[in-house]
Design an enzyme around this catalytic site. Structure first.
Site, PDB file in Angstrom:
ATOM      1  N   ASP A 109     -31.976 -20.956  50.147  1.00 54.85           N
ATOM      2  CA  ASP A 109     -33.114 -21.654  50.776  1.00 54.85           C
ATOM      3  C   ASP A 109     -32.808 -22.122  52.191  1.00 54.85           C
ATOM      4  O   ASP A 109     -33.516 -22.982  52.731  1.00 54.85           O
ATOM      5  CB  ASP A 109     -33.538 -22.878  49.942  1.00 54.85           C
TER       6      ASP A 109
HETATM    7  N1  LIG Z   1     -28.928 -15.678  47.991  1.00 61.06           N
HETATM    8  C1  LIG Z   1     -30.200 -16.130  47.852  1.00 61.06           C
HETATM    9  N2  LIG Z   1     -30.906 -15.808  46.759  1.00 61.06           N
HETATM   10  C2  LIG Z   1     -32.174 -16.287  46.611  1.00 61.06           C
HETATM   11  C3  LIG Z   1     -32.744 -17.129  47.596  1.00 61.06           C
HETATM   12  C4  LIG Z   1     -31.972 -17.432  48.758  1.00 61.06           C
HETATM   13  O1  LIG Z   1     -32.450 -18.126  49.698  1.00 61.06           O
HETATM   14  N3  LIG Z   1     -30.704 -16.910  48.856  1.00 61.06           N
HETATM   15  N4  LIG Z   1     -34.000 -17.688  47.363  1.00 61.06           N
HETATM   16  C5  LIG Z   1     -34.334 -17.742  45.944  1.00 61.06           C
HETATM   17  C6  LIG Z   1     -35.626 -18.295  45.441  1.00 61.06           C
HETATM   18  N5  LIG Z   1     -35.333 -19.571  44.810  1.00 61.06           N
HETATM   19  C7  LIG Z   1     -35.988 -20.630  45.380  1.00 61.06           C
HETATM   20  O2  LIG Z   1     -36.919 -20.407  46.173  1.00 61.06           O
HETATM   21  C8  LIG Z   1     -34.445 -19.735  43.701  1.00 61.06           C
HETATM   22  C9  LIG Z   1     -34.497 -18.815  42.657  1.00 61.06           C
HETATM   23  C10 LIG Z   1     -33.627 -18.934  41.571  1.00 61.06           C
HETATM   24  C11 LIG Z   1     -32.709 -19.981  41.490  1.00 61.06           C
HETATM   25  C12 LIG Z   1     -31.775 -20.041  40.338  1.00 61.06           C
HETATM   26  O3  LIG Z   1     -31.077 -21.026  40.134  1.00 61.06           O
HETATM   27  N6  LIG Z   1     -31.758 -18.951  39.524  1.00 61.06           N
HETATM   28  C13 LIG Z   1     -30.796 -18.834  38.361  1.00 61.06           C
HETATM   29  C14 LIG Z   1     -31.457 -18.112  37.191  1.00 61.06           C
HETATM   30  C15 LIG Z   1     -32.744 -18.811  36.781  1.00 61.06           C
HETATM   31  C16 LIG Z   1     -33.446 -18.011  35.659  1.00 61.06           C
HETATM   32  O4  LIG Z   1     -32.841 -17.065  35.115  1.00 61.06           O
HETATM   33  O5  LIG Z   1     -34.619 -18.361  35.376  1.00 61.06           O
HETATM   34  C17 LIG Z   1     -29.621 -17.958  38.799  1.00 61.06           C
HETATM   35  O6  LIG Z   1     -29.838 -17.007  39.635  1.00 61.06           O
HETATM   36  O7  LIG Z   1     -28.540 -18.171  38.252  1.00 61.06           O
HETATM   37  C18 LIG Z   1     -32.661 -20.905  42.542  1.00 61.06           C
HETATM   38  C19 LIG Z   1     -33.527 -20.785  43.651  1.00 61.06           C
HETATM   39  C20 LIG Z   1     -34.243 -16.314  45.397  1.00 61.06           C
HETATM   40  N7  LIG Z   1     -32.901 -15.938  45.498  1.00 61.06           N
END
Ligand SMILES: Nc1nc2c(c(=O)[nH]1)N[C@@H](CN(C=O)c1ccc(C(=O)N[C@@H](CCC(=O)O)C(=O)O)cc1)CN2
Length: 292
Positions: A236
């Site tokens: 983010d």
């Molecule tokens: N490297 C990045 N990846 C993502 C970004 C970013 O800016 N840099 N933006 C996100 C979108 N997002 C918030 O807007 C967000 C999405 C997912 C998570 C998260 O904690 N996901 C977990 C899994 C959750 C699930 O399985 O439901 C994870 O990946 O372990 C936080 C923020 C998109 N990606």
């Protein structure tokens, strides 16, 4: 400064974007080149960042039919080198190809699909990739290929390798994370640098991370918002492209903020995707210059 004219009809339209160290003669060098190639400027914008001594420029122009981007690139290279320009020249008729990534929330996806079908999206949605199967029917009904690419902690590297192969195989120009709820690895962010846009459901830098609407509700905000930004390894925190806000008040629950905020998410993401597709977004460190 912005000047705009309607384009001629017996010619091809191109977009030149550049940044370079500020010095006298940059605009003169660009316009002299264009006139020398028989081109006609239809839109010109520039920004002189006096803090960093950098000039940013976007010029849209027509060239005699059949000129072709390769010829113009070859002819412009000497001017670009003389002014130490970082530059890009693109055929405006070639719509960037989009790969849209989703999870289960469909409001941004539905908006992009509607804009695409109605001809108001400046990119072509080539396919939709999701870590869940839920949205397959909606995507295929819109006439777009849907690929279910499950992601688990143990399979994330393979899934990301598959994604990069899809980007190559489908000649993707931009990956759009339309409420895709998986964190991209540092390597994938590097591979997609400047080519992946995410919509975060808060007015960043406020309420980064998980459940931003619930954070905002607990804070008693009077505005909720959304932020479209390029994706970087720092969650983010990528360069902001567009933001939108909506007024709220004490009577609304956290869940009502979630529903109200969707309009801001849709608008911010659509604007960001269109501006990127029109080469109106120039990266400037961890910020952007927007020529809209
Ligand atoms: N490297 C990045 N990846 C993502 C970004 C970013 O800016 N840099 N933006 C996100 C979108 N997002 C918030 O807007 C967000 C999405 C997912 C998570 C998260 O904690 N996901 C977990 C899994 C959750 C699930 O399985 O439901 C994870 O990946 O372990 C936080 C923020 C998109 N990606």
């Amino acid at each position: 400064m912005t000047t705009t004219r309607s384009a001629r009809t017996d010619s091809d339209q191109y977009i030149l974007t550049l940044n370079c160290p500020a010095r006298p003669g940059i605009v003169h060098a660009v316009t002299t080149f264009l006139v020398g190639e028989g081109c006609d400027i239809t839109e010109h914008q520039q920004f002189d960042d006096t803090d960093t001594g950098t000039v940013f420029l976007r010029t849209s122009f027509t060239a005699p039919a059949g000129t072709g981007p390769a010829h113009l690139e070859e002819r412009f290279a000497a001017t670009a080198e003389a002014y130490a320009m970082e530059w890009r020249l693109r055929d405006a008729a070639a719509k960037p190809r989009l790969l849209v990534m989703v999870s289960k929330f469909d409001h941004c996806l539905a908006d992009l699909l509607y804009r695409w079908r109605s001809g108001t999206l400046d990119g072509d949605i080539a396919l939709v990739v999701s870590n869940h199967p839920d949205l397959r029917e909606q995507v295929e009904q819109a006439g777009v290929e849907f690929l279910h690419l499950p992601v688990a902690r143990a399979t994330k590297p393979e899934a990301e390798e598959r994604l990069l192969r899809l980007v190559d195989e489908h000649a993707i120009d931009l990956v759009v994370l339309a409420r895709y709820m998986q964190i991209l690895s540092d390597d994938l962010c590097k591979a997609l640098e400047g080519r992946a846009i995410n919509i975060h459901h808060s007015f960043l830098p406020s309420f980064a991370g998980a459940k931003p609407y619930h954070q905002a509700h607990a804070r008693g905000v009077k505005l909720v918002g959304a932020t479209a930004h390029y994706v970087t390894a720092d969650l983010d925190e990528g360069p902001i492209i567009e933001q939108e806000v909506i007024r709220v008040d004490h009577r609304q629950s956290a869940q009502e903020l979630v529903l109200v905020g969707r309009d801001a998410e849709r608008l911010a993401l659509a604007r960001a995707v269109n501006w990127h597709c029109q080469n109106r977004v120039l990266l400037h460190g961890n910020r952007t210059v927007i020529f809209n």
